[in-house]
Design a protein around this motif. Structure first.
Motif, PDB file in Angstrom:
ATOM      1  N   GLY A 195       0.813  -1.209   0.000  1.00 35.40           N
ATOM      2  CA  GLY A 195       0.000   0.000   0.000  1.00 35.40           C
ATOM      3  C   GLY A 195       0.846   1.258   0.000  1.00 35.40           C
ATOM      4  N   ARG A 246      -0.291  -1.732   5.697  1.00 33.17           N
ATOM      5  CA  ARG A 246      -1.589  -2.422   5.739  1.00 33.17           C
ATOM      6  C   ARG A 246      -2.742  -1.434   5.931  1.00 33.17           C
ATOM      7  N   ASN A 291      -7.952  -7.387  -3.113  1.00 32.10           N
ATOM      8  CA  ASN A 291      -6.870  -8.097  -2.417  1.00 32.10           C
ATOM      9  C   ASN A 291      -6.767  -9.512  -2.972  1.00 32.10           C
ATOM     10  N   TRP A 348      -5.491  -1.002   3.027  1.00 36.23           N
ATOM     11  CA  TRP A 348      -6.490  -2.072   2.995  1.00 36.23           C
ATOM     12  C   TRP A 348      -7.437  -1.979   4.186  1.00 36.23           C
ATOM     13  N   GLU A 349      -6.887  -1.734   5.371  1.00 44.36           N
ATOM     14  CA  GLU A 349      -7.730  -1.656   6.567  1.00 44.36           C
ATOM     15  C   GLU A 349      -8.727  -0.502   6.467  1.00 44.36           C
ATOM     16  N   THR A 377      -6.265 -12.857   2.765  1.00 46.28           N
ATOM     17  CA  THR A 377      -7.726 -12.821   2.943  1.00 46.28           C
ATOM     18  C   THR A 377      -8.174 -13.862   3.968  1.00 46.28           C
ATOM     19  N   ILE A 386      -3.795  -5.307  -4.637  1.00 48.10           N
ATOM     20  CA  ILE A 386      -2.763  -5.534  -3.627  1.00 48.10           C
ATOM     21  C   ILE A 386      -2.661  -7.025  -3.260  1.00 48.10           C
ATOM     22  N   ILE A 416     -10.510  -1.377  -4.045  1.00 48.75           N
ATOM     23  CA  ILE A 416      -9.310  -2.184  -3.833  1.00 48.75           C
ATOM     24  C   ILE A 416      -9.643  -3.673  -3.918  1.00 48.75           C
ATOM     25  N   THR A 445      -1.675  -8.784   2.694  1.00 46.26           N
ATOM     26  CA  THR A 445      -2.509  -9.142   3.849  1.00 46.26           C
ATOM     27  C   THR A 445      -3.436 -10.284   3.444  1.00 46.26           C
TER      28      THR A 445
END
Length: 241
Positions: free
Chosen positions: A130, A150, A203, A153-154, A187, A182, A201, A185
């Motif tokens: 990120g 992170r 993941n 994403w968070e 899933t 991305i 985004i 992290t």
């Protein structure tokens, strides 16, 4: 001509041909790899060798992940960071035992040419982890965020889906790109073994290093294909579990 994005591999070479075959990849397709090729299962060096050969016949874009950064430093200096050794680095070292010094230097050159991120012609961003700058990825002050962040994403995960893009509440970080892809992290931390989407985004790290499969996705159709759970391909190993 299709474009595919591939999640974190973490030394699980056996999963890679599975997803390429399932997606019916041809030399006309573009393959964007999101990083973390090494550290986890026992074939990290072999993954790098496979990717070098693949790039000779296919258009490949390789993003660098934090594990790749650690491995690159070890190949360059001969010294591995303790944090790296604890998180799959020792398995990677073992995978290089039968590789010549010349071959290691070829791999080092491959790591060096990996991109910190990639932005395509449709203004879609591909990055391992990120970035934190509200002005976009190019204005990032702390470049290590490309490999370790992170918070992007968070933030997307917790955001109220009702907020419109032209709202003053919509995060500036997300406004710069049509979509962001991305890894980093897993899933599986969110009880999912399939790609997750939050705001704009995607993941693609579906936990191949742990209990999940490796995933490849067509970025235009969002159709995706997965390997067997990588732990089942390496039944006598722990990976990063």
């Amino acid at each position: 001509m299709r474009t595919f994005v591939i999640g974190d591999i973490h030394g699980g070479l056996k999963a890679l041909p599975q997803v390429l075959e399932k997606a019916k990849i041809t030399p006309k397709d573009t393959l964007i790899f999101l990083g973390d090729y090494v550290d986890g299962w026992s074939e990290s060096a072999q993954v790098i060798e496979f990717l070098i050969e693949l790039s000779k016949t296919h258009k490949c874009i390789f993003i660098k992940g934090n594990h790749d950064l650690w491995c690159q430093n070890w190949l360059r200096t001969g010294e591995g960071e303790v944090v790296w050794e604890m998180h799959g680095g020792n398995e990677t070292k073992e995978s290089y035992l039968n590789f010549s010094e010349e071959k290691k230097q070829q791999h080092l050159a491959f790591f060096k040419q990996m991109k910190p991120y990639y932005i395509d012609t449709k203004n879609q961003l591909f990055i391992h982890a990120g970035f934190t700058s509200m002005h976009g990825v190019e204005k990032e002050t702390f470049k290590m965020n490309y490999y370790f962040d992170r918070t992007l994403w968070e933030m997307a995960l917790t955001m109220d889906k009702r907020i419109e893009k032209d709202s003053e509440l919509y995060p500036n970080r997300l406004k710069h790109y049509r979509e962001i892809y991305i890894g980093h992290t897993p899933t599986t931390h969110y009880s999912s073994t399939t790609p997750l989407n939050a705001i704009n985004i995607w993941n693609l790290d579906t936990g191949a290093a742990f209990t999940g499969p490796l995933t490849i996705m067509d970025i235009d159709t969002k159709e995706f294909w997965q390997s067997e759970p990588v732990k089942d391909l390496y039944p006598n190993e722990k990976g990063r579990n």
